[in-house]
Design a protein around this motif. Structure first.
Motif, short mmCIF file in Angstrom:
data_model
loop_
_atom_site.label_atom_id
_atom_site.label_comp_id
_atom_site.label_asym_id
_atom_site.label_seq_id
_atom_site.Cartn_x
_atom_site.Cartn_y
_atom_site.Cartn_z
N LEU B 168 0.87 -1.19 0.00
CA LEU B 168 0.00 0.00 0.00
C LEU B 168 0.90 1.23 0.00
O LEU B 168 1.90 1.26 0.72
CB LEU B 168 -0.87 -0.03 1.26
N THR B 169 0.58 2.20 -0.83
CA THR B 169 1.32 3.46 -0.74
C THR B 169 0.33 4.58 -0.45
O THR B 169 -0.69 4.72 -1.10
CB THR B 169 2.05 3.79 -2.07
N ILE B 170 0.69 5.35 0.58
CA ILE B 170 -0.19 6.41 1.04
C ILE B 170 0.53 7.74 0.86
O ILE B 170 1.75 7.83 1.06
CB ILE B 170 -0.54 6.17 2.52
N TYR B 171 -0.21 8.76 0.47
CA TYR B 171 0.39 10.09 0.32
C TYR B 171 -0.17 11.01 1.39
O TYR B 171 -1.38 11.12 1.56
CB TYR B 171 0.11 10.64 -1.08
N GLY B 172 0.71 11.66 2.12
CA GLY B 172 0.27 12.55 3.20
C GLY B 172 0.05 13.95 2.69
O GLY B 172 0.06 14.21 1.48
N THR B 173 -0.16 14.88 3.61
CA THR B 173 -0.31 16.28 3.24
C THR B 173 0.96 17.05 3.58
O THR B 173 0.97 18.26 3.61
CB THR B 173 -1.49 16.91 3.98
N GLY B 174 2.04 16.33 3.86
CA GLY B 174 3.31 16.96 4.21
C GLY B 174 4.14 15.96 4.97
O GLY B 174 3.71 14.82 5.18
N TYR B 175 5.32 16.40 5.38
CA TYR B 175 6.21 15.48 6.09
C TYR B 175 5.54 14.93 7.35
O TYR B 175 5.59 13.75 7.64
CB TYR B 175 7.50 16.21 6.50
N VAL B 176 4.91 15.83 8.11
CA VAL B 176 4.42 15.45 9.43
C VAL B 176 3.35 14.37 9.32
O VAL B 176 3.40 13.36 10.03
CB VAL B 176 3.87 16.67 10.17
N SER B 177 2.43 14.55 8.40
CA SER B 177 1.34 13.57 8.33
C SER B 177 1.87 12.22 7.90
O SER B 177 1.36 11.18 8.32
CB SER B 177 0.23 14.07 7.41
N ALA B 178 2.92 12.21 7.09
CA ALA B 178 3.50 10.93 6.68
C ALA B 178 4.14 10.25 7.89
O ALA B 178 3.96 9.05 8.11
CB ALA B 178 4.51 11.15 5.57
N VAL B 179 4.90 11.03 8.68
CA VAL B 179 5.57 10.45 9.84
C VAL B 179 4.53 9.96 10.85
O VAL B 179 4.71 8.91 11.49
CB VAL B 179 6.52 11.48 10.48
N GLU B 180 3.45 10.71 10.99
CA GLU B 180 2.42 10.30 11.94
C GLU B 180 1.84 8.93 11.59
O GLU B 180 1.43 8.19 12.48
CB GLU B 180 1.31 11.35 12.02
N LYS B 181 1.79 8.63 10.32
CA LYS B 181 1.27 7.32 9.92
C LYS B 181 2.21 6.21 10.37
O LYS B 181 1.78 5.10 10.69
CB LYS B 181 1.06 7.29 8.41
N VAL B 182 3.51 6.52 10.39
CA VAL B 182 4.46 5.55 10.93
C VAL B 182 4.23 5.40 12.43
O VAL B 182 4.16 4.29 12.96
CB VAL B 182 5.91 6.01 10.66
N LEU B 183 4.09 6.52 13.12
CA LEU B 183 3.93 6.49 14.57
C LEU B 183 2.65 5.76 14.98
O LEU B 183 2.62 5.09 16.01
CB LEU B 183 3.93 7.91 15.13
N SER B 184 1.59 5.89 14.17
CA SER B 184 0.33 5.25 14.53
C SER B 184 0.31 3.78 14.12
O SER B 184 -0.62 3.07 14.45
CB SER B 184 -0.84 5.99 13.89
N GLY B 185 1.32 3.34 13.39
CA GLY B 185 1.38 1.93 13.01
C GLY B 185 0.65 1.61 11.73
O GLY B 185 0.55 0.46 11.34
N GLU B 186 0.13 2.66 11.07
CA GLU B 186 -0.61 2.39 9.85
C GLU B 186 0.31 1.92 8.72
O GLU B 186 -0.07 1.11 7.89
CB GLU B 186 -1.37 3.64 9.44
#
Ligand SMILES: Nc1ncnc2c1ncn2[C@@H]1O[C@H](COP(=O)(O)OP(=O)(O)OP(=O)(O)O)[C@@H](O)[C@H]1O
Ligand SMILES: Nc1ncnc2c1ncn2[C@@H]1O[C@H](COP(=O)(O)OP(=O)(O)OP(=O)(O)O)[C@@H](O)[C@H]1O
Ligand SMILES: [Mg+2]
Ligand SMILES: [Mg+2]
Lengths: 267, 287, 227, 267, 227
Positions: B168-186
């Protein structure tokens, strides 16, 4: 003659059929809506996220007010322009005011306006006048017209038409019949729509953000993109909420005043 | 646009030492929190208007196509743009590179893959069939360069799309939202710029940083550029370039705040070489 | 004999499979009061709407013999007033045809207002001129609808039960005013009435529709000692 | 009694005053709307820009269709959910159905929902279920409810209430009076609003694009950002325009069928 | 003497500064037909709406002596039907009070439908049951509004000019049905009428409001050879 005597399909008119189609299509689309398939802590994620919005950071209150003021100014001007334009256009898009050869081109124009996304309107405005608050006004105005004119014309087609028809039969022109027959009945809904549009435009700050006209939209975007500013974000939301509530309240009061006048409740 | 060129080259105004523009409009990137952004906006407006004896206005447009169109219609004079945006403007012949900044003495920085500290991935190869996040579709270090890297490793190509390699590849709205997906385990990993983790706490706080580690670095990512509208006259270009370069001596603090490092003149095609390569590659990938 | 204002040829109307009337051939002479009567639901309103060309007949034809400058006006059984406008504005609706849209955009000419007030006064509504139509009593609304139609000075006035909600004093007075206003300008009045007494007292001709059979309508000339 | 006899201010009711306030505020805001101050070739810029949209690039037609299908599925499901939710909520937000203690909390809830920008709804949905089409559905549903419930409740307050009141006086419960007295009159406008929402949600694809749920919104954003793909952008718009037009047409047909039934025009 | 169904004490109503009536003290006996008459605009509708507690009086009080299970129903002068619903559904509105919202959510009980059809048949609307109310003739609509109110089996029926748009046959038949249905269940009928003939023919008592002076109303017992 009893209800049971009629064949079952006689209960379905165009509306019923459309509704069933819509229902069937929606339910048919359900399977293609997929979750992540991973085992996520939904509730924990949500509460962590929401917790970061509180308490709102009041230190930025003053700056927010300035941003908001600019936003409101842009919203006011564009709503005024949009209301004027939409009103004229909606006359051309209402079956009971305009002749057929005006009707369809106008409708098509409105469809085209609504098809163009806000981003493109913003770009168009920038192309025309550059990145500034004037561009914001142009973008919001054009964008709003697509909605407002549609709402207006639908209202004109759906309110009580009897008085308009009476005036038409007294050989008033379509415009006269509209002004003195339909307008008095359609007024409350029209004003609701105008106030709603103002509210919508205040919230459409982000479109203005696109074109670099500043306003609160830019703040919102910046807060959203930096990691630890959700409590600032929530303060801006709080301020917007106040505006939304005031406008909602104004709409309610206006509708009530018209209703009272119609019912003639003695004081 | 020809008209504007002529107007700019009007002999009456053309005195090589004076700016023909009545007002200079500069676009900055919206990538910091508003306090800093607004403070910088004012500081740079003051500094440059004193320097140029002209009114200076700083805009913060949030969409890159607004920048392209503003350059084209002549309402924007300078823009601080990522190398991807710069390449786009160069291709459209709406602007050209005036200056770039150095980061730690280099005209480039690095892109990184981040994962949680307790995950033991050694390189991106190990993330086959796992979900990942990119910063956004328009990000240079958070999308363009990492994909280019994947291509160099032979993991994606004309027959293998990103979604074929990753689950799965997900696109965030910036650096932070991408990192948050890592932190949340998604997702297992996110591609971002190296200064998200190694720089100041503009993007992440200490607690968040402490939970993260770098899987691998890739690059170089050409550093951000200051572009000037192509329809500016040669003398105006020179004056603006001079004024900005003067910041290197006169106000390095402001320069670092706004432009992230020392400003230098480079050959624009050389600077954008990597970016262009990555952009071209992008078009050949399986969608 | 002077030419009629309106003639119909074998008029027939069929609604949802039921014939309301058929083979209706009439001519409406000038300066006359034609009453239409019949039980509720027989088709009086439908006939009047056909005469006003609001509805198209299933068969037969209508032939209007009005000259240029002469026209028809209708008083609706459902009144069809604009509830959210004042009585005066509603009444003034009758004069719209005499003015362009542009002229009436910002209000009405003073002389039209005066004329409207005159009509309102005639029908006892002078004190209600500024009141919204929705707050008037049903009888007042009915009189207001009459004012609106009268203001348009029609040659042929089609009135659908114009006095149904009025007490007998007002009803007689109203029919009187309508009858003589029309006679004065050489026009006619076609009026559906459900009170046989009123038909006998005011009408010159009576068209009676029949509930059982659509073709069994009758046309009667009413002779009165006073007429 | 003549019109002239009344004091001039008697012509202004609450509505008039609100309108004047709005007008004054808008005109007062005008001076703060500024253009670029540069001498631009407005028309030339505009025509160059618009020219780049033509002709549409049909080579991407197939891909567009796939994206559009996904978008429509998301829109359908979220509109269905939104309509159901909004209908329930709007009953609580209508003065003539709900008692006062339900009214204001419900209204406030709707104001809060409307205050939260689409971007934030999208983020919230992503936080809850991750980046996928389910998140898109959640975001669009919540976002739509704020509008739709407001529109519904305003319609319920503004249509012909007489029959509802009659039933209430026959001691029907508020809900019964609503179902058998108000609903038959409000139906045409309600359906218009539902179709509009579906249309809006199809167009809101770009919001879903943000959270990575795919659909046509993503394509639009990519085309817009690559500055030289405007002819592809215009093809997508063309496809959306077809959908918008179909929905507009359906709304028109439904309104017309109800109108015909009301007027009982014989065929 | 049996206790009255409703009593008023010094009732008075002032609308926009004008007193419509004052010092109105009445009591409505059971099993009676009270007619309210007076010229158009005098305040008949307003009085009936006050009796139905739709409107509050400016002064005075109303005292309802209805027992549990007994109630009031009103027939509106403006009919107030749901135009976009069928006649049957409109008529069934009268039975809503007897059922919970949940019960009527998906339709009406069969026995209520049968009862509604019975009333519709009584008023000659049996063929119009599936027709939308908006396409009925005014007289048919008036009868439909009566059906709706009758279906609720009121002890006190307040009818505001229920026969204004009906021809005299239907009017007499309607008043007859109303009167005897009410008498049968020991209820009363308060009915505004503008036709003096109908008052004399049907009413037991007549309340006459006066246009000139709000206090000059009169209450008259009507004696008939047949009653
Ligand atoms: N809200 C109001 N404001 C001012 N005047 C009003 C209001 N409502 C009613 N009136 C006036 O009160 C008077 C009495 O009205 P009402 O409807 O009771 O008359 P009515 O006797 O029923 O007449 P009708 O026989 O025409 O139905 C009318 O003159 C009407 O214009
Ligand atoms: N669109 C329609 N579809 C079916 N039937 C209709 C339609 N319009 C009218 N009708 C029926 O046609 C008949 C005649 O209606 P009309 O309104 O002409 O009667 P009317 O003589 O004016 O009655 P009233 O005295 O009650 O006003 C009525 O029975 C009515 O129900
Ligand atoms: Mg009729
Ligand atoms: Mg009355």
């Amino acid at each position: 003659m009893n209800k049971q005597d009629l064949p079952w399909h006689s209960r379905f008119d165009l509306l019923g059929v459309t509704f069933l189609l819509f229902l069937a299509a929606s339910l048919g689309a359900l399977p293609s809506i997929q979750g992540s398939g991973r085992d996520l802590d939904y509730w924990g994620n949500l509460s962590h996220f929401v917790a970061r919005f509180f308490p709102p950071d009041w230190s930025i209150f003053e700056r927010t007010m300035y941003g908001l003021l600019e936003t409101i100014q842009i919203a006011l001007v564009s709503t005024l322009l949009a209301v004027i334009l939409s009103f004229l256009i909606s006359l051309g898009a209402s079956r009971n005011v305009a002749p057929g050869w005006v009707l369809w081109p106008t409708r098509m124009l409105l469809n085209i306006i609504r098809t163009i996304p806000s981003l493109l309107w913003a770009l168009l405005a920038v192309v025309i006048v550059g990145s500034n608050s004037l561009a914001g006004v142009i973008a919001l105005t054009l964008y709003s017209v697509g909605y407002l004119a549609k709402f207006f014309s639908e209202t004109f087609e759906s309110t009580d038409l009897s008085s308009q028809n009476a005036l038409k039969s007294l050989r008033a022109s379509p415009l006269q019949a509209f002004q003195y027959g339909l307008w008095p009945n359609a007024r409350p809904i029209i004003w609701s729509h105008c106030l709603w549009m103002l509210e919508y435009n205040v919230r459409s700050a982000s479109i203005i953000g696109y074109v670099g006209a500043g306003g609160i939209g830019l703040h919102l975007k910046l807060y959203a993109e930096s990691a630890d500013s959700w409590n600032k974000f929530s303060l801006v939301l709080l301020c917007i909420l106040v505006i939304v509530t005031v406008l909602d309240f104004a709409g309610e009061k206006i509708r009530k005043s018209i209703r009272d006048k119609l019912e003639g409740t003695p004081k | 646009s020809n008209q504007q060129e002529e107007k700019a080259a009007d002999p009456k105004v053309e005195k090589s030492s004076e700016l023909s523009l009545q007002k200079v409009v500069i676009a900055l990137k919206a990538n910091k929190n508003p306090e800093k952004m607004l403070a910088e906006k004012e500081a740079i407006e003051q500094y440059l208007s004193a320097k140029l004896a002209r009114e200076v206005e700083v805009l913060i447009p949030t969409d890159s196509s607004v920048v392209v169109e503003s350059f084209r219609n002549g309402t924007l004079d300078l823009g601080y743009l990522s190398s991807t945006d710069a390449a786009r403007n160069l291709d459209q012949e709406t602007a050209s590179i005036l200056l770039i900044h150095l980061k730690n003495g280099l005209p480039s920085y690095q892109s990184i893959w981040l994962s949680l500290k307790n995950k033991k991935y050694q390189s991106i190869d190990e993330l086959k069939d796992l979900p990942v996040a990119f910063a956004s579709r328009s990000s240079t270090s958070g999308y363009l360069i990492p994909v280019w890297d994947l291509w160099k490793r032979g993991l994606v190509g004309p027959d293998t799309s990103l979604t074929d390699f990753f689950s799965l590849t997900i696109y965030g709205t910036g650096y932070v939202s991408a990192v948050e997906k890592v932190l949340s385990g998604e997702v297992e990993a996110a591609a971002v710029s190296d200064y998200v983790l190694t720089g100041d706490n503009k993007y992440l706080n200490d607690h968040q940083k402490s939970r993260l580690r770098i899987i691998q670095q890739q690059g170089p990512v050409p550093s951000h550029t200051i572009c000037a509208r192509t329809t500016l006259s040669q003398s105006d270009r020179a004056i603006l370039q001079e004024a900005l370069l003067a910041m290197n001596q006169e106000n390095p603090k402001l320069r670092d705040q706004v432009f992230n490092g020392e400003l230098i003149v480079v050959d624009q095609d050389k600077h954008l070489q990597v970016t262009r390569e990555a952009i071209d590659l992008q078009k050949t990938l399986k969608p | 004999m002077p030419p009629p204002l309106l003639e119909t040829q074998n008029l027939g109307l069929c609604l949802s499979g039921r014939w309301l009337f058929r083979n209706l051939t009439l001519s409406i002479p000038p300066s006359s009061f034609v009453a239409i009567s019949g039980p509720s639901g027989v088709g009086k309103t439908s006939l009047i709407r056909i005469l006003a060309r609001e509805l198209s007949a299933t068969e037969g034809s209508i032939n209007s013999c009005l000259h240029h400058g002469q026209h028809t006006s209708m008083i609706f059984q459902d009144l069809q007033l604009a509830n959210g406008a004042s009585s005066l504005t509603n009444a003034l609706g009758g004069c719209l045809a005499r003015h362009s849209s542009l002229r009436t955009l910002w209000g009405f000419p003073v002389h039209e207002k005066a004329k409207a007030m005159e009509w309102l006064t005639k029908f006892g509504l002078e004190n209600k001129a500024r009141q919204w139509a929705s707050t008037l009593s049903r009888g007042e609304r009915q009189r207001l609808a009459i004012c609106r139609s009268m203001l348009s000075s029609p040659t042929l006035l089609l009135a659908d039960e114009p006095v149904a909600s009025l007490d007998s004093d007002w009803a007689n007075r109203t029919l009187d005013i309508l009858k003589y206003s029309q006679k004065e300008r050489g026009g006619s009045l076609v009026c559906s009435l459900h009170d046989e007494g009123q038909v006998q007292q005011f009408a010159d001709f009576a068209l009676r529709l029949d509930w059982e059979s659509p073709t069994q309508w009758t046309w009667e000339k009413i002779s009165r000692s006073d007429g």
